[in-house]
Design a protein around this motif. Sequence first.
Motif, PDB file in Angstrom:
ATOM      1  N   PRO A 119     -25.116 -29.971  30.754  1.00  0.00           N
ATOM      2  CA  PRO A 119     -24.062 -29.977  30.144  1.00  0.00           C
ATOM      3  C   PRO A 119     -22.884 -28.712  30.303  1.00  0.00           C
ATOM      4  CG  PRO A 119     -25.530 -29.537  28.339  1.00  0.00           C
ATOM      5  CD  PRO A 119     -26.104 -29.646  29.799  1.00  0.00           C
ATOM      6  N   VAL A 120     -21.655 -28.813  30.273  1.00  0.00           N
ATOM      7  CA  VAL A 120     -20.616 -27.459  30.334  1.00  0.00           C
ATOM      8  C   VAL A 120     -20.635 -27.077  28.903  1.00  0.00           C
ATOM      9  CG1 VAL A 120     -19.247 -28.570  32.061  1.00  0.00           C
ATOM     10  CG2 VAL A 120     -18.956 -29.198  29.646  1.00  0.00           C
ATOM     11  N   PHE A 121     -20.233 -25.852  28.942  1.00  0.00           N
ATOM     12  CA  PHE A 121     -20.050 -25.215  27.538  1.00  0.00           C
ATOM     13  C   PHE A 121     -19.373 -26.172  26.354  1.00  0.00           C
ATOM     14  CE2 PHE A 121     -18.452 -22.122  24.388  1.00  0.00           C
ATOM     15  CZ  PHE A 121     -19.377 -21.598  24.053  1.00  0.00           C
ATOM     16  N   ALA A 122     -18.416 -26.558  26.884  1.00  0.00           N
ATOM     17  CA  ALA A 122     -17.490 -27.529  25.827  1.00  0.00           C
ATOM     18  C   ALA A 122     -18.530 -28.559  25.136  1.00  0.00           C
ATOM     19  CB  ALA A 122     -16.468 -27.909  26.462  1.00  0.00           C
ATOM     20  N   ALA A 123     -19.218 -28.901  25.841  1.00  0.00           N
ATOM     21  CA  ALA A 123     -20.068 -30.096  25.287  1.00  0.00           C
ATOM     22  C   ALA A 123     -21.115 -29.563  24.357  1.00  0.00           C
ATOM     23  CB  ALA A 123     -21.002 -30.786  26.208  1.00  0.00           C
ATOM     24  N   VAL A 124     -21.444 -27.938  24.180  1.00  0.00           N
ATOM     25  CA  VAL A 124     -22.535 -27.389  23.609  1.00  0.00           C
ATOM     26  C   VAL A 124     -21.990 -26.547  22.656  1.00  0.00           C
ATOM     27  CG1 VAL A 124     -24.213 -27.762  25.283  1.00  0.00           C
ATOM     28  CG2 VAL A 124     -23.232 -25.335  24.892  1.00  0.00           C
ATOM     29  N   ALA A 125     -20.678 -26.284  22.503  1.00  0.00           N
ATOM     30  CA  ALA A 125     -20.055 -25.296  21.589  1.00  0.00           C
ATOM     31  C   ALA A 125     -20.271 -25.622  20.297  1.00  0.00           C
ATOM     32  CB  ALA A 125     -18.478 -25.260  21.962  1.00  0.00           C
ATOM     33  N   ASP A 126     -20.105 -26.643  19.635  1.00  0.00           N
ATOM     34  CA  ASP A 126     -20.320 -27.114  18.410  1.00  0.00           C
ATOM     35  C   ASP A 126     -21.467 -26.962  17.924  1.00  0.00           C
ATOM     36  OD1 ASP A 126     -17.523 -27.716  17.869  1.00  0.00           O
ATOM     37  OD2 ASP A 126     -17.796 -29.821  18.389  1.00  0.00           O
ATOM     38  N   SER A 127     -22.625 -27.268  18.621  1.00  0.00           N
ATOM     39  CA  SER A 127     -23.967 -27.398  18.189  1.00  0.00           C
ATOM     40  C   SER A 127     -24.536 -25.774  17.978  1.00  0.00           C
ATOM     41  CB  SER A 127     -25.009 -28.022  19.151  1.00  0.00           C
ATOM     42  OG  SER A 127     -24.799 -27.887  20.545  1.00  0.00           O
ATOM     43  N   PHE A 128     -23.816 -25.049  19.093  1.00  0.00           N
ATOM     44  CA  PHE A 128     -24.109 -23.669  18.959  1.00  0.00           C
ATOM     45  C   PHE A 128     -23.664 -23.060  17.869  1.00  0.00           C
ATOM     46  CE2 PHE A 128     -22.431 -19.462  20.439  1.00  0.00           C
ATOM     47  CZ  PHE A 128     -23.609 -18.716  20.446  1.00  0.00           C
ATOM     48  N   LEU A 129     -22.395 -23.170  17.693  1.00  0.00           N
ATOM     49  CA  LEU A 129     -21.539 -22.610  16.370  1.00  0.00           C
ATOM     50  C   LEU A 129     -22.187 -23.193  15.172  1.00  0.00           C
ATOM     51  CD1 LEU A 129     -17.776 -22.852  18.023  1.00  0.00           C
ATOM     52  CD2 LEU A 129     -19.436 -20.846  17.628  1.00  0.00           C
ATOM     53  N   ASP A 130     -22.825 -24.325  15.072  1.00  0.00           N
ATOM     54  CA  ASP A 130     -23.390 -24.783  13.862  1.00  0.00           C
ATOM     55  C   ASP A 130     -24.672 -23.944  13.689  1.00  0.00           C
ATOM     56  OD1 ASP A 130     -21.393 -26.542  13.375  1.00  0.00           O
ATOM     57  OD2 ASP A 130     -22.514 -28.351  14.335  1.00  0.00           O
ATOM     58  N   PHE A 131     -25.419 -23.692  14.900  1.00  0.00           N
ATOM     59  CA  PHE A 131     -26.632 -23.086  14.652  1.00  0.00           C
ATOM     60  C   PHE A 131     -26.520 -21.566  14.234  1.00  0.00           C
ATOM     61  CE2 PHE A 131     -30.258 -20.777  16.222  1.00  0.00           C
ATOM     62  CZ  PHE A 131     -31.510 -21.695  15.796  1.00  0.00           C
ATOM     63  N   ILE A 132     -25.744 -20.981  14.787  1.00  0.00           N
ATOM     64  CA  ILE A 132     -25.675 -19.408  14.424  1.00  0.00           C
ATOM     65  C   ILE A 132     -25.076 -19.417  12.853  1.00  0.00           C
ATOM     66  CG2 ILE A 132     -25.488 -18.772  16.827  1.00  0.00           C
ATOM     67  CD1 ILE A 132     -22.502 -18.278  16.405  1.00  0.00           C
ATOM     68  N   GLY A 133     -24.038 -20.331  12.522  1.00  0.00           N
ATOM     69  CA  GLY A 133     -23.406 -20.271  11.229  1.00  0.00           C
ATOM     70  C   GLY A 133     -22.609 -18.937  11.164  1.00  0.00           C
ATOM     71  N   ASP A 134     -22.847 -18.181  10.055  1.00  0.00           N
ATOM     72  CA  ASP A 134     -22.040 -16.950   9.786  1.00  0.00           C
ATOM     73  C   ASP A 134     -22.983 -15.949   9.798  1.00  0.00           C
ATOM     74  OD1 ASP A 134     -23.487 -17.442   7.365  1.00  0.00           O
ATOM     75  OD2 ASP A 134     -21.708 -17.396   6.101  1.00  0.00           O
ATOM     76  N   ALA A 135     -24.358 -16.115  10.487  1.00  0.00           N
ATOM     77  CA  ALA A 135     -25.524 -14.875  10.237  1.00  0.00           C
ATOM     78  C   ALA A 135     -25.103 -14.027  11.470  1.00  0.00           C
ATOM     79  CB  ALA A 135     -26.678 -15.661  10.674  1.00  0.00           C
ATOM     80  N   PRO A 136     -25.556 -12.710  11.261  1.00  0.00           N
ATOM     81  CA  PRO A 136     -25.602 -11.699  12.017  1.00  0.00           C
ATOM     82  C   PRO A 136     -26.383 -11.922  13.263  1.00  0.00           C
ATOM     83  CG  PRO A 136     -26.424 -10.873   9.743  1.00  0.00           C
ATOM     84  CD  PRO A 136     -26.445 -12.482   9.772  1.00  0.00           C
ATOM     85  N   LEU A 137     -25.780 -11.622  14.444  1.00  0.00           N
ATOM     86  CA  LEU A 137     -26.119 -11.614  15.736  1.00  0.00           C
ATOM     87  C   LEU A 137     -27.066 -10.598  16.527  1.00  0.00           C
ATOM     88  CD1 LEU A 137     -23.143 -13.419  17.089  1.00  0.00           C
ATOM     89  CD2 LEU A 137     -25.072 -14.548  16.060  1.00  0.00           C
ATOM     90  N   VAL A 138     -28.470 -10.758  16.547  1.00  0.00           N
ATOM     91  CA  VAL A 138     -29.135  -9.429  17.283  1.00  0.00           C
ATOM     92  C   VAL A 138     -29.210  -9.823  18.630  1.00  0.00           C
ATOM     93  CG1 VAL A 138     -31.455  -8.395  17.149  1.00  0.00           C
ATOM     94  CG2 VAL A 138     -30.436  -9.543  14.783  1.00  0.00           C
ATOM     95  N   ILE A 139     -28.638  -8.740  19.350  1.00  0.00           N
ATOM     96  CA  ILE A 139     -28.640  -9.054  20.859  1.00  0.00           C
ATOM     97  C   ILE A 139     -28.747  -7.680  21.316  1.00  0.00           C
ATOM     98  CG2 ILE A 139     -26.636  -9.666  22.411  1.00  0.00           C
ATOM     99  CD1 ILE A 139     -24.940 -10.973  20.469  1.00  0.00           C
ATOM    100  N   HIS A 140     -29.440  -7.667  22.635  1.00  0.00           N
ATOM    101  CA  HIS A 140     -29.693  -6.682  23.518  1.00  0.00           C
ATOM    102  C   HIS A 140     -28.496  -6.180  24.173  1.00  0.00           C
ATOM    103  CE1 HIS A 140     -33.044  -3.630  24.192  1.00  0.00           C
ATOM    104  NE2 HIS A 140     -32.914  -3.727  25.338  1.00  0.00           N
ATOM    105  N   ASN A 141     -27.892  -5.190  24.097  1.00  0.00           N
ATOM    106  CA  ASN A 141     -26.562  -4.971  24.937  1.00  0.00           C
ATOM    107  C   ASN A 141     -25.702  -5.976  24.203  1.00  0.00           C
ATOM    108  OD1 ASN A 141     -24.890  -3.737  26.660  1.00  0.00           O
ATOM    109  ND2 ASN A 141     -25.454  -4.612  28.382  1.00  0.00           N
ATOM    110  N   ALA A 142     -25.013  -5.843  23.214  1.00  0.00           N
ATOM    111  CA  ALA A 142     -24.413  -6.896  22.485  1.00  0.00           C
ATOM    112  C   ALA A 142     -23.016  -7.068  23.099  1.00  0.00           C
ATOM    113  CB  ALA A 142     -24.325  -6.360  21.282  1.00  0.00           C
ATOM    114  N   GLU A 143     -22.359  -6.106  23.805  1.00  0.00           N
ATOM    115  CA  GLU A 143     -21.072  -6.193  24.266  1.00  0.00           C
ATOM    116  C   GLU A 143     -21.060  -7.282  25.436  1.00  0.00           C
ATOM    117  OE1 GLU A 143     -17.633  -3.492  26.268  1.00  0.00           O
ATOM    118  OE2 GLU A 143     -19.519  -2.527  25.585  1.00  0.00           O
TER     119      GLU A 143
END
Length: 232
Positions: free
Chosen positions: A68-92
């Motif tokens: 799928p292209v990103f547009a097709a997964v954007a909603d499910s991705f945003l629903d999953f992360i919600g408003d939680a903090p994002l722990v990322i290695h080299n976040a920028e």
Amino acid sequence: MREIVLDTETTGFDPLTGDRLVEIGCVALFNHLPSGEVFHRYINPERDMPEEAFKVHGLSAAFLADKPVFAAVADSFLDFIGDAPLVIHNAEFDMRFLNAELARLGRPTLPMSRAIDTVAMARKRFPGAQANLDALCRRFGIDNSHRTQHGALLDAELLAEVYLQLIGGRQPGLELGVRAAAAAAGRAAPVERVARPPRPHAPSAAEAEAHAAFLDRFKAAPVWRRQAAEEG
């Protein structure tokens, strides 16, 4: 407390020159420990795959063609992360690509204030030492022998273990988890109490005599002696 450990793979280094996301992997933490929730998607970048990027993650244009292209997964991705903090290695890096994809769809972007950068954490804790994921796995004794290439979900799982070590190890998370679960149930966290038999404190005859002699040395009698005299 829910946190999302996140990693991405891309076609290159700069979304402003046409590079796109090709994989997103997320691991949800509850009180710093994996909750069992994961989000993983391969994404059709709608472009070719440079050889340099393919050598890093092994994802070919042919493999991604039916994803799928990103547009097709954007909603499910945003629903999953919600408003939680994002722990990322080299976040920028990852935030730049995620926000470029969201902006392309006219969606609100993710503020950098949500990101917890584990590279910055590692450099602060171990100044001058290597801060890449492999080096941190070696430092903390985390088995990454199956990491022959970069993969978003695998790297997110490894990063979750590294993050736990960077914040002090497993015990703090376990303690918080017990308290949070108890709070969610509407009760205080259980405290184990061990009953102990009463300790005898009666003085021996010699100790009582020595104490009385010591009190006789004072000009004014102790309060309890005066009270005993008055009551007698």
